[in-house]
Structure formats: C-alpha cells, structure tokens
Design an enzyme around this catalytic site. Structure first.
Site, PDB file in Angstrom:
ATOM      1  N   CYS A   1      -5.556  -3.167   1.810  1.00 11.01           N
ATOM      2  CA  CYS A   1      -5.404  -3.270   3.268  1.00 11.01           C
ATOM      3  C   CYS A   1      -6.726  -3.494   4.003  1.00 11.01           C
ATOM      4  O   CYS A   1      -7.302  -4.577   3.931  1.00 11.01           O
ATOM      5  CB  CYS A   1      -4.664  -2.038   3.787  1.00 11.01           C
ATOM      6  SG  CYS A   1      -3.987  -2.234   5.452  1.00 11.01           S
TER       7      CYS A   1
ATOM      8  N   LYS B   1      -9.239   2.819  -2.606  1.00  6.48           N
ATOM      9  CA  LYS B   1      -9.610   2.254  -1.310  1.00  6.48           C
ATOM     10  C   LYS B   1     -10.937   2.826  -0.835  1.00  6.48           C
ATOM     11  O   LYS B   1     -11.154   4.043  -0.853  1.00  6.48           O
ATOM     12  CB  LYS B   1      -8.508   2.545  -0.293  1.00  6.48           C
ATOM     13  CG  LYS B   1      -8.651   1.808   1.034  1.00  6.48           C
ATOM     14  CD  LYS B   1      -7.408   2.036   1.888  1.00  6.48           C
ATOM     15  CE  LYS B   1      -7.448   1.211   3.167  1.00  6.48           C
ATOM     16  NZ  LYS B   1      -6.213   1.392   3.962  1.00  6.48           N
TER      17      LYS B   1
ATOM     18  N   GLU C   1       0.835  -1.196   0.000  1.00  2.89           N
ATOM     19  CA  GLU C   1       0.000   0.000   0.000  1.00  2.89           C
ATOM     20  C   GLU C   1       0.873   1.251   0.000  1.00  2.89           C
ATOM     21  O   GLU C   1       1.840   1.351   0.769  1.00  2.89           O
ATOM     22  CB  GLU C   1      -0.889  -0.023   1.249  1.00  2.89           C
ATOM     23  CG  GLU C   1      -1.832   1.149   1.394  1.00  2.89           C
ATOM     24  CD  GLU C   1      -2.731   1.036   2.622  1.00  2.89           C
ATOM     25  OE1 GLU C   1      -3.654   1.855   2.754  1.00  2.89           O
ATOM     26  OE2 GLU C   1      -2.507   0.115   3.435  1.00  2.89           O
TER      27      GLU C   1
END
Length: 255
Positions: free
Chosen positions: A141, A107, A41
């Site tokens: 994540c 994200k 990430e």
C-alpha cells in the site's frame, strides 16, 4: 507470465471466510492460466478488524492453508496478514507456493494513526522472489507511494512489484490508483500488480480500482471502484524493450 489480482471485500476478523475467498479466486485464476495471484493488504484478517485482527506467525495454520491452496491450484499467492513477532505486530505480506516456507515482506511506511497504533514499522527491505524466471518484488500500500521504495526494487532487478493495498476512499485515492501507480511503473520500467480492498468493512470504505500496470504506464487490466473483481494480464518484460530504450531512467541515473 499471466498475473491475477483479486479485489475483495474482506470479512473483518474472519480468517476462515477470507481464506475461502482467496482459495476460490486462486482456483479461478489458475483456470485462467495465471501463475501468481495478488490479494489485498491484511486480506487474511480484514484491514478494518482493528484489535480483533488475528496475529499470525508464518508457521501458523492459516498460512499453511494458504500454501496448500497455492499448491493445490498450481499458483503462487501473495496475500496480506498481521504478523506477530515476539514483542511486535507487523503489517506483512506472504508469498506462498506450497512447496517452500513463505517469503515475508513487512510494511515499512505505516499510514495514519490506525496503522501506527496497531503495527510496528519494519526497516525498508528489498524482498524479491523468482517465479518462472520473473523477478517479483513486494511492497504494501503506502510503501509504493514513496518513489525510493520502488526504485530500490527496480535497481535490484525486479520485473514486477506485487502491492497488496487498502487504499481508502477519499479525495486523492483515484489519483493514486490511476496516476501515481502508473507513474511508478513508468519511471522504473517495470510492472505493478496493485490489489485493493473494496466496498466497506464497517470501519473503512475503500477506493477499489485495483490494477495491473505495464512499464509504459498503461493499465493492462483494471477493476471498478465497487465490488469484488478478479483481473488478469500477461506480463512479458521483453514486450516493453522499446519502452525501456526510450525511457532509460535506470541506465541514465548517474549521468
């Protein structure tokens, strides 16, 4: 298909240094027969760079360089970066092959005040690319810790989910990497390539423990807690037909 995961200690704010690290790993992974490399990430700018994090558009030079690396080493690369929009900043991941425009995932579930102060969340997305017949979905994540995100990609036909991550060192982190991620793979009968940052960048310390997990929940390859690592594993959905038959969750969802 052989898949590689890069666990790395990114240099905060130094995109050139991080690109060099990813390029070196791409060359090594390609030499090992991998067709895709997953980096962590915000790997390009460094997760802990904060306000110094360079916001990039998909056509900016660093992403063009990433694509050129992918093309030079005949390997697809998934890497995290801070993506600037007209009036927003996203925590994003790019899938690049060098032969086409990057495919971008943004994200949706931001973790903690650090991310929420820096980034704008995206709506949940189903982003899947096909490489050599393998359907690869993307999450970042914290996204993978929500079962709905993984199930959505599984129902869309994903064979593998690439997960750039920055899992912080902490009381629950080892459980997430060693138990929760394998459960996500098992309950959806797919592969997960989970690529963490490692060590510390001066602002955060990371759990490491990057892994490639099979549909039956077994770790095909794992990295240690400390230090950079390049791990590889062969991803063959047909080899897990028996597991899908025994654990037919997707088929039996509606009773």
């Amino acid at each position: 298909m052989r898949v590689a995961v890069l666990q790395m200690q990114a240099v905060p704010g130094d995109v050139d240094a991080n690109l060099t690290r990813i390029g070196d790993a791409a060359a090594r992974a390609s030499d090992m027969g991998a067709r895709v490399l997953v980096a962590p990430e915000l790997a390009l700018g460094g997760y802990g760079a904060g306000e110094a994090m360079a916001g990039l558009s998909p056509g900016d030079a660093p992403l063009v360089q990433l694509g050129a690396m992918a093309e030079a080493h005949d390997i697809a690369i998934v890497a995290g970066f801070a993506e600037k929009g007209e009036a927003c900043l996203h925590n994003s991941a790019a899938f690049v092959t060098g032969g086409a425009a990057p495919v971008i995932y943004r994200k949706s579930h931001l973790y903690g005040p650090y991310e929420k102060d820096l980034f704008d969340p995206a709506a949940p997305q189903t982003v899947i690319v096909t490489l050599g017949g393998l359907k690869i979905g993307m999450l970042i994540c914290y996204d993978v810790e929500f079962p709905e995100n993984v199930r959505r990609l599984a129902l869309a036909g994903a064979d593998l989910i690439a997960v750039p991550t920055a899992l912080p060192l902490g009381p629950d982190a080892a459980f997430i990497a060693s138990t929760m991620v394998p459960v996500r793979a098992f309950e959806n009968q797919l592969f997960i390539a989970y690529a963490d940052n490692c060590s510390t960048d001066g602002r955060f310390a990371y759990q490491g423990m990057s892994t490639i997990v099979a549909p039956d929940g077994t770790a095909l390859a794992s990295a240690p807690v400390e230090g950079d690592a390049l791990i590889v594993a062969d991803v063959d959905p047909d080899a897990f037909a028996a597991s899908r038959e025994r654990n037919s969750y997707l088929r039996d969802m509606d009773g």
